[in-house]
Each structure stands twice: as C-alpha cells, then as structure tokens.
Design an enzyme around this catalytic site. Structure first.
Site, PDB file in Angstrom:
ATOM      1  N   ASN A   9       0.876  -1.172   0.000  1.00  0.00           N
ATOM      2  CA  ASN A   9       0.000   0.000   0.000  1.00  0.00           C
ATOM      3  C   ASN A   9       0.912   1.221   0.000  1.00  0.00           C
ATOM      4  OD1 ASN A   9      -1.768   2.074   0.469  1.00  0.00           O
ATOM      5  ND2 ASN A   9      -2.333   1.430   2.542  1.00  0.00           N
ATOM      6  N   LYS A  11       0.187   4.242  -0.250  1.00  0.00           N
ATOM      7  CA  LYS A  11      -0.419   5.441   0.361  1.00  0.00           C
ATOM      8  C   LYS A  11      -0.166   6.648  -0.553  1.00  0.00           C
ATOM      9  CE  LYS A  11       0.003   3.171   4.780  1.00  0.00           C
ATOM     10  NZ  LYS A  11       0.149   3.238   6.219  1.00  0.00           N
ATOM     11  N   HIS A  94      -9.381   1.377   4.910  1.00  0.00           N
ATOM     12  CA  HIS A  94      -8.086   1.506   5.603  1.00  0.00           C
ATOM     13  C   HIS A  94      -8.256   2.438   6.802  1.00  0.00           C
ATOM     14  CE1 HIS A  94      -3.944   2.563   6.458  1.00  0.00           C
ATOM     15  NE2 HIS A  94      -3.619   1.435   5.848  1.00  0.00           N
ATOM     16  N   GLU A  96      -6.546   4.753   7.904  1.00  0.00           N
ATOM     17  CA  GLU A  96      -6.301   6.183   7.626  1.00  0.00           C
ATOM     18  C   GLU A  96      -7.522   6.828   6.987  1.00  0.00           C
ATOM     19  OE1 GLU A  96      -2.634   5.530   5.535  1.00  0.00           O
ATOM     20  OE2 GLU A  96      -1.728   4.898   7.430  1.00  0.00           O
ATOM     21  N   GLU A 166      -5.195  -4.760  10.571  1.00  0.00           N
ATOM     22  CA  GLU A 166      -4.134  -3.786  10.798  1.00  0.00           C
ATOM     23  C   GLU A 166      -4.393  -3.056  12.113  1.00  0.00           C
ATOM     24  OE1 GLU A 166      -2.166  -2.637   6.770  1.00  0.00           O
ATOM     25  OE2 GLU A 166      -3.770  -1.237   7.185  1.00  0.00           O
ATOM     26  N   GLY A 172       2.962   2.213  10.761  1.00  0.00           N
ATOM     27  CA  GLY A 172       3.952   3.273  10.594  1.00  0.00           C
ATOM     28  C   GLY A 172       4.681   3.644  11.874  1.00  0.00           C
ATOM     29  N   SER A 211       3.770  -2.274  10.168  1.00  0.00           N
ATOM     30  CA  SER A 211       5.231  -2.375  10.327  1.00  0.00           C
ATOM     31  C   SER A 211       5.795  -3.740   9.918  1.00  0.00           C
ATOM     32  CB  SER A 211       5.640  -2.031  11.762  1.00  0.00           C
ATOM     33  OG  SER A 211       5.275  -0.697  12.065  1.00  0.00           O
TER      34      SER A 211
HETATM   35  P1  13P Z   1       3.307   0.290   7.594  1.00  0.00           P
HETATM   36  O1  13P Z   1       3.752  -0.997   6.967  1.00  0.00           O
HETATM   37  O2  13P Z   1       4.059   1.482   7.102  1.00  0.00           O
HETATM   38  O3  13P Z   1       3.236   0.189   9.081  1.00  0.00           O
HETATM   39  O4  13P Z   1       1.789   0.536   7.075  1.00  0.00           O
HETATM   40  C1  13P Z   1       0.865  -0.478   7.224  1.00  0.00           C
HETATM   41  C2  13P Z   1      -0.342  -0.113   6.457  1.00  0.00           C
HETATM   42  O5  13P Z   1      -1.089   0.779   6.843  1.00  0.00           O
HETATM   43  C3  13P Z   1      -0.599  -0.826   5.211  1.00  0.00           C
HETATM   44  O6  13P Z   1      -1.878  -0.564   4.733  1.00  0.00           O
END
Ligand code: 13P
Length: 247
Positions: A9, A11, A94, A96, A166, A172, A211
C-alpha cells in the site's frame, strides 16, 4: 490451500515517474511465483502502472473508491473507472480513511458491495486503536467491524474478498503486533467469518498489516492463520518489497 498474498500500500507516495521507477526495479527481480503480489498505487499512477505491469504476474490495486458508479461527487473515483483501468484489487476501509476521511462501517459496507458488483476484489481493513487494545476490547471492535462490513454479502463473494487486520497502533510506528497476537486475532476473525459463512471459513485469506518488514515477515508468515501482509513503508523500497514477496 490459501495462496499467500503480499500487497504494497503505497499510500500518498510516488509521482508517476517515481512509481514507474519502483515498478521497474521490482520487475527486474526474481519473484516467488507461489505468492500473489499486489501494488496498490495512487489513483494518478494506475494507468501507467497497468502498462508497466503488463506481462508480469504482479496485480494492480487502488487504495479507495466511491460506491457509486458515477455522479456529482467531486474529487471521487468510481469502481467503473477503476475497472476500465484494469485494476484487480481495491483497499477498502483503511484505518487512515476511517480516521482522516470519515470512512464508517456503513460506507465500508457499501464500497465492498459495489467493488464486488464491478468485478473488483476488495481488501477489507479492520483493526483497533491503542486505547481499545489497552481497554481489552480489541476483539469486540474487530468483530463489529467485520459484521458490519459483511452485512448483505453473499457467501459466493467471499472467494473474491481479502481481509487485512491492521492494528492502528502498529501502522507506521515500527511496532509490530507479536506474531502470536496477530495469529490470535486472525483466528478470531476467521471464527467470526465462520459464524456466518461456515463453508468459506477456511478459504478466505486474511493478511496482517502494521510495520511488516523483511526482518519480521518470515515469523509472521510461519503462523497458521496469517495468509499474507498489507505493507506500507517497506513496500516503497524495491529490495524490501521483493524480500517480502520472497519470504
Ligand atoms: P506500515 O507498513 O508502514 O506500518 O503501514 C501499514 C499499512 O497501513 C498498510 O496498509
């Protein structure tokens, strides 16, 4: 047997030029054919990414969509548009999007239904916050998200759905859920799915996200319930993403 699925992803990262550079690097590497690899790129990169991925096994994903096919929804992208571009997967719900863009369980449900109706495969994201985990209500939270997300979804559609667990506190942050905790929650998600769709319980693929990196992928993938990973940061570095696919 559930085919492992590793999805990047990206982002809000990579211009078209940067995206093409990253895809070329990934393409130049030898990838495990037994693992399904997906790159979920920004909307503006989809068209060029599709061309760059031609004649490869790597699938293309979007990161969001509207549930309507067309209409007065300024700034939105429809499933019909994604389908025309040759998109295979679309990330839905997601954290976010839930956190910053008012995504709710109701809109997640509408988007899942719409994506399936348009022949797109949703990657449905669920997960709890740190406060919820510290209050020991993470399973209640995830159960509710799953139940709402799957309202009105038919059993046959489960073949085309991937779930991504997640935990928000692991995204992150460099903090990964322990492989045991992740496995435990994925088993719980599978049970929850099984309560409604007994036949598909052992077929649906469930990813862990938060992560994930080359140093922890093997331990995660060794767990019985973990069928893959949804990866943010590490998917932006070609070598790391390739190492994840070749876990
Ligand atoms: P990270 O791997 O950067 O922690 O992000 C995970 C994520 O949100 C994937 O959709």
């Amino acid at each position: 047997m559930r085919t492992p699925i590793i999805a990047g992803n990206w982002k809000m990262n990579n211009t078209i030029k940067e995206a093409l550079g990253l895809i070329e690097e990934i393409k130049a590497s030898k990838l495990n054919k037994d693992v399904e690899a997906v790159v979920c790129v920004p909307f503006i990169c989809l068209s060029e990414a599709k061309k760059a991925l031609e004649n490869t096994e790597i699938k293309l994903g979007a990161q969001n969509m509207h549930w309507e096919e067309s209409g007065a929804f300024t700034g939105e992208i429809s499933p019909k548009m994604l389908k025309e571009l040759g998109v295979d997967y679309v990330i839905i719900g997601h954290s976010e999007r839930r956190q910053y863009f008012n995504e709710t369980d109701e809109t997640v449900n509408k988007k899942i239904k719409s994506s399936l109706n348009h022949g797109l495969k949703p990657i449905v994201c669920v997960g709890e916050t740190l406060d919820e985990r510290e209050a020991n209500i993470e399973k209640d939270v995830v159960k509710k998200q799953i139940e709402k997300a799957f309202e009105g979804i038919e059993e046959k559609d489960l073949d085309n759905i991937v779930i991504a667990y997640e935990p928000i506190w692991a995204i992150g942050t460099g903090k990964t859920a322990s492989s045991d905790d992740a496995n435990n929650m994925l088993a719980f998600i599978r049970e929850t799915i099984g309560n409604k769709y007994e036949e598909k319980k052992n077929d649906i693929r469930i990813q862990y996200g938060g992560s994930v990196k080359p140093s922890n992928i093997k331990e995660l993938m060794d767990k019985e319930e973990i069928d893959g990973a949804l990866v943010g940061g590490a998917s932006l570095v070609a070598k790391d993403f390739v190492d994840l696919i070749n876990f």
